[in-house]
Design a protein around this motif. Structure first.
Motif, short mmCIF file in Angstrom:
data_model
loop_
_atom_site.label_atom_id
_atom_site.label_comp_id
_atom_site.label_asym_id
_atom_site.label_seq_id
_atom_site.Cartn_x
_atom_site.Cartn_y
_atom_site.Cartn_z
N GLN A 89 48.41 53.49 39.33
CA GLN A 89 47.11 53.94 38.87
C GLN A 89 46.52 53.05 37.79
O GLN A 89 45.42 53.29 37.31
CB GLN A 89 47.21 55.38 38.35
CG GLN A 89 47.57 56.40 39.43
CD GLN A 89 47.89 57.77 38.87
OE1 GLN A 89 47.73 58.00 37.67
NE2 GLN A 89 48.35 58.67 39.72
N GLY A 90 47.24 52.01 37.40
CA GLY A 90 46.74 51.07 36.41
C GLY A 90 47.06 51.43 34.98
O GLY A 90 46.64 50.73 34.05
N ASN A 91 47.83 52.51 34.73
CA ASN A 91 48.20 52.91 33.37
C ASN A 91 49.51 52.21 32.98
O ASN A 91 50.59 52.81 32.99
CB ASN A 91 48.36 54.43 33.29
CG ASN A 91 47.08 55.15 33.66
OD1 ASN A 91 45.99 54.66 33.36
ND2 ASN A 91 47.19 56.29 34.32
N LEU A 92 49.40 50.93 32.64
CA LEU A 92 50.60 50.13 32.42
C LEU A 92 51.37 50.56 31.17
O LEU A 92 52.60 50.61 31.17
CB LEU A 92 50.23 48.65 32.33
CG LEU A 92 49.47 48.07 33.53
CD1 LEU A 92 49.40 46.56 33.43
CD2 LEU A 92 50.13 48.47 34.85
N ASP A 93 50.64 50.83 30.08
CA ASP A 93 51.32 51.21 28.84
C ASP A 93 52.07 52.53 29.00
O ASP A 93 53.18 52.70 28.51
CB ASP A 93 50.30 51.32 27.69
CG ASP A 93 49.78 49.96 27.27
OD1 ASP A 93 50.53 48.98 27.43
OD2 ASP A 93 48.63 49.87 26.81
N SER A 97 56.12 53.26 28.61
CA SER A 97 56.65 54.31 27.74
C SER A 97 57.56 55.26 28.51
O SER A 97 58.61 55.70 28.02
CB SER A 97 55.50 55.10 27.11
OG SER A 97 54.71 54.28 26.29
N THR A 98 57.17 55.58 29.75
CA THR A 98 57.97 56.47 30.59
C THR A 98 59.30 55.82 30.95
O THR A 98 60.35 56.48 30.96
CB THR A 98 57.21 56.84 31.87
OG1 THR A 98 55.93 57.37 31.53
CG2 THR A 98 57.96 57.88 32.68
N ILE A 135 56.02 45.18 35.87
CA ILE A 135 54.81 45.69 35.21
C ILE A 135 54.26 44.66 34.24
O ILE A 135 53.05 44.41 34.18
CB ILE A 135 55.11 47.02 34.48
CG1 ILE A 135 55.44 48.12 35.49
CG2 ILE A 135 53.94 47.44 33.60
CD1 ILE A 135 55.87 49.43 34.86
N TYR A 136 55.17 44.05 33.47
CA TYR A 136 54.69 43.04 32.52
C TYR A 136 54.06 41.87 33.26
O TYR A 136 53.01 41.35 32.86
CB TYR A 136 55.84 42.55 31.65
CG TYR A 136 55.38 41.55 30.62
CD1 TYR A 136 54.70 41.95 29.48
CD2 TYR A 136 55.59 40.19 30.82
CE1 TYR A 136 54.25 41.05 28.56
CE2 TYR A 136 55.14 39.27 29.90
CZ TYR A 136 54.46 39.70 28.77
OH TYR A 136 54.00 38.78 27.86
N ALA A 137 54.68 41.43 34.37
CA ALA A 137 54.13 40.32 35.14
C ALA A 137 52.79 40.69 35.74
O ALA A 137 51.88 39.86 35.82
CB ALA A 137 55.11 39.91 36.24
N VAL A 143 43.91 42.04 37.95
CA VAL A 143 42.97 42.69 37.05
C VAL A 143 43.24 44.18 37.10
O VAL A 143 43.36 44.76 38.18
CB VAL A 143 41.52 42.39 37.49
CG1 VAL A 143 40.54 43.20 36.67
CG2 VAL A 143 41.23 40.91 37.30
N THR A 144 43.32 44.83 35.96
CA THR A 144 43.69 46.24 35.94
C THR A 144 42.47 47.15 35.93
O THR A 144 42.58 48.33 35.67
CB THR A 144 44.55 46.54 34.71
OG1 THR A 144 43.83 46.14 33.53
CG2 THR A 144 45.85 45.79 34.77
N GLY A 145 41.30 46.61 36.22
CA GLY A 145 40.09 47.42 36.25
C GLY A 145 40.00 48.20 37.54
O GLY A 145 40.92 48.24 38.36
N HIS A 146 38.84 48.82 37.77
CA HIS A 146 38.64 49.62 38.98
C HIS A 146 38.60 48.72 40.20
O HIS A 146 38.17 47.56 40.15
CB HIS A 146 37.34 50.42 38.88
CG HIS A 146 37.39 51.47 37.80
ND1 HIS A 146 38.21 52.57 37.87
CD2 HIS A 146 36.74 51.55 36.61
CE1 HIS A 146 38.05 53.31 36.79
NE2 HIS A 146 37.17 52.70 36.00
N HIS A 147 39.03 49.28 41.34
CA HIS A 147 39.08 48.53 42.60
C HIS A 147 37.69 48.04 43.01
O HIS A 147 37.55 46.99 43.61
CB HIS A 147 39.66 49.44 43.69
CG HIS A 147 39.74 48.79 45.03
ND1 HIS A 147 40.79 47.98 45.40
CD2 HIS A 147 38.89 48.82 46.09
CE1 HIS A 147 40.59 47.55 46.62
NE2 HIS A 147 39.46 48.05 47.07
#
Length: 580
Positions: A89-93, A97-98, A135-137, A143-147
């Motif tokens: 879903q693009g929530n990398l941080d 954390s999870t 995830i880091y790569a 681009v983590t923006g909207h599709h």
């Protein structure tokens, strides 16, 4: 929110993978509190009752350790699954954390008293490390923006294209805008249905100026400028009568499939659009040659792309910016082409569009605009779906029956494949025509050199001598079942069986191009008829394709073609092969 620094992260993960260091991969450690540091309790002297009680308690705790360990493992795996969803879903941080929480649970697993949990613990350790690295790569690759977001960057390169399109190329731009009014409603609707950004509907403006018959020096054809191989890959058929690259609706669907595939490959639209122009392999090659080991966006590889592509993306971004600000650049759409409403008819009669236009009293140009895929304004001999203007659709089939067809009403030309020793004058004499007629029909000079193997269009005759070289050959259909293997894709399978991706998708009712290993596909292929009778040969131990071909006096290529094999295919004892 934790901050993930490259050096600290990679070092921690390397240590984690190599030495099994019992540390979290995140730099954030919880501070010591009063609850963490408790005062030591006084030591009581041991007696026999106390010792028995403690031993019993220890055995009880040890019996509970497996349940405790398994619970922690299940919880850690569940957190890994949650992290995967966050990543997608693009929530990398949040994903990181999870994973850190999952790692903390794993550290609580006791393997000293229960070594059978060692393997599970190491598996989770590896899974978390691998996922964190991925995830880091991904932060540096996509681009983590909207599709559906296309960032309109107004840098020097884009501004230079804006000046060209609103200056020297202003008239071209306005004419293209007028033509776009006929096709964009359908294109926008198709893009929305596929979940792609609406801005892509302006790509045909820089590709072709919204011209269905635009042809580039690289032989790219149509509004979306497909070259033959890419068009075939995405289901656009091409023969002597039709070329679906010129059909705006079919080509739009193919372009959407191609662009979706490119976006899935590169992750951002600017790079995907660059790849649409010069090909995905050229872009991948450019990325690999970069000194940087990551790609943030198109501008990282801008200078290393072909000059045409380096201008292509800025030109597209300039177009999108201008159409959103027409008043600013004093541009108006003064003569828009209206969309043509039509009704489709399935017919089996081969006639010329001129004859249909006369029968239904409509302008031939309108029929040509509705059916641009017809290369020579003539319907093919096989069943064809023709588009007729709604206002003239009434009684069309009845009027069609009044149009007589005969041998001379079919195409007034045939095709001839050039042989060794042929000359234009010799071919003209063979078909009872003139050198000038052949040269004009093929748009070449009468002094041009002709190349062996090339095909010439011969006007005004149906000479029997052309039959052997005519490209339209009798075929018989053959239905087979194919099992998808590793490395397969629709285009490779279609090429292997001399069919099209569109036909495979239609027969198997596939909505997309993704295949799974082991999936069964029904293939209907066409095999050229041969006067020789074919028989079956059962492969024996020690056989190979070349030996079998020689044994039956046939070429290796013929044997492979008959059995849909390649030179790398393996054959097995007991396998049945077609031979002559």
């Amino acid at each position: 929110m934790n901050t993930y620094k490259p050096a600290a992260l990679i070092f921690a993960l390397s240590l984690f993978l190599i030495t099994g260091c019992q540390q979290s991969h995140l730099p954030a450690n919880k501070p010591l509190t009063d609850q963490t540091l408790k005062p030591a309790e006084p030591i009581e002297p041991l007696n026999q009752n106390t010792l028995q009680h403690e031993t019993s308690k220890q055995k009880k705790d040890e019996n509970q350790i497996p349940d405790f360990n398994q619970t922690k493992i299940d919880q850690a795996l569940e957190l890994c699954s949650v992290a995967q969803n966050c990543w997608e879903q693009g929530n990398l941080d949040e994903a990181l954390s999870t994973l850190d929480a999952a790692y903390a649970l794993m550290l609580e697993i006791d393997t000293d008293h229960n070594p059978e949990f060692n393997q599970q613990k190491e598996d989770i350790r590896y899974l978390i490390s691998k996922r964190v690295l991925e995830i880091y790569a991904s932060r540096h690759i996509v681009v983590t923006g909207h599709h559906d977001a296309i960032p309109i960057t107004l840098n020097d390169h884009v501004n230079a294209e804006i000046k060209r399109l609103t200056g020297p190329e202003r008239n071209f731009f306005i004419r293209s805008l007028n033509r776009s009014c006929r096709y964009r409603p359908f294109i926008v609707q198709a893009l929305k249905k596929s979940g792609l950004p609406e801005e892509i509907s302006w790509l045909p403006l820089i590709e072709s100026g919204f011209k269905n018959r635009a042809l580039s020096p690289a032989r790219a054809l149509g509004m979306w400028q497909f070259i033959p191989s890419t068009g075939n890959k995405f289901g656009l058929n091409r023969n002597h009568y039709i070329d679906e690259r010129m059909d705006p609706e079919k080509a739009t669907r193919a372009a959407i499939d191609y662009l979706k595939e490119l976006h899935n490959m590169f992750g951002d639209w600017t790079t995907a659009i660059a790849a649409y122009n010069c090909g995905e392999y050229r872009v991948l090659k450019t990325i690999r040659r970069q000194k940087l080991n990551y790609l943030d966006n198109f501008w990282d590889l801008y200078q290393n792309l072909p000059r045409e592509t380096a201008r292509y993306v800025p030109r597209f971004l300039a177009t999108v910016h201008i159409v959103k600000n027409l008043e600013k650049y004093n541009i108006t759409i003064d003569n828009p082409l209206k969309p043509l409403e039509y009704k489709p008819f399935n017919i089996k009669k081969q006639v010329h569009l001129n004859e249909i236009a006369k029968a239904i009293n409509v302008d031939t140009d309108i029929l040509v605009s509705l059916n641009p895929e017809l290369r020579y304004k003539t319907l093919p001999p096989e069943p064809y779906t023709i588009k007729i203007p709604v206002d003239h659709a009434g009684g069309f089939m009845a009027k069609l029956n009044t149009i007589k067809t005969n041998d001379h009403q079919n195409l007034q030309y045939t095709y001839y494949r050039i042989r060794k020793g042929d000359t234009l004058s010799g071919i003209a004499g063979k078909f009872k025509t003139s050198v000038n007629a052949i040269a004009g029909c093929n748009k070449i000079s009468k002094k041009s050199c002709i190349i062996i193997g090339k095909v010439l269009k011969i006007p005004g005759t149906h000479h029997k001598a052309s039959i052997k070289n005519n490209l339209i050959t009798a075929k018989t259909s053959k239905k087979i079942t194919y099992t998808v293997r590793a490395g397969d894709n629709l285009w490779l399978i279609a090429r292997k069986f001399s069919t099209t991706t569109k036909r495979i998708k239609s027969i198997n009712k596939l909505s997309g191009t993704r295949l799974n290993i082991g999936q069964h596909l029904t293939i209907i292929t066409n095999d050229k008829t041969d006067s020789k009778k074919l028989s079956r040969y059962k492969v024996k131990s020690g056989d190979n394709p070349l030996r079998i071909a020689k044994r039956h006096n046939m070429s290796l290529n013929r044997l492979l073609s008959l059995n849909h094999l390649s030179k790398r295919s393996k054959i097995y004892p007991g396998q049945s092969l077609l031979v002559e």
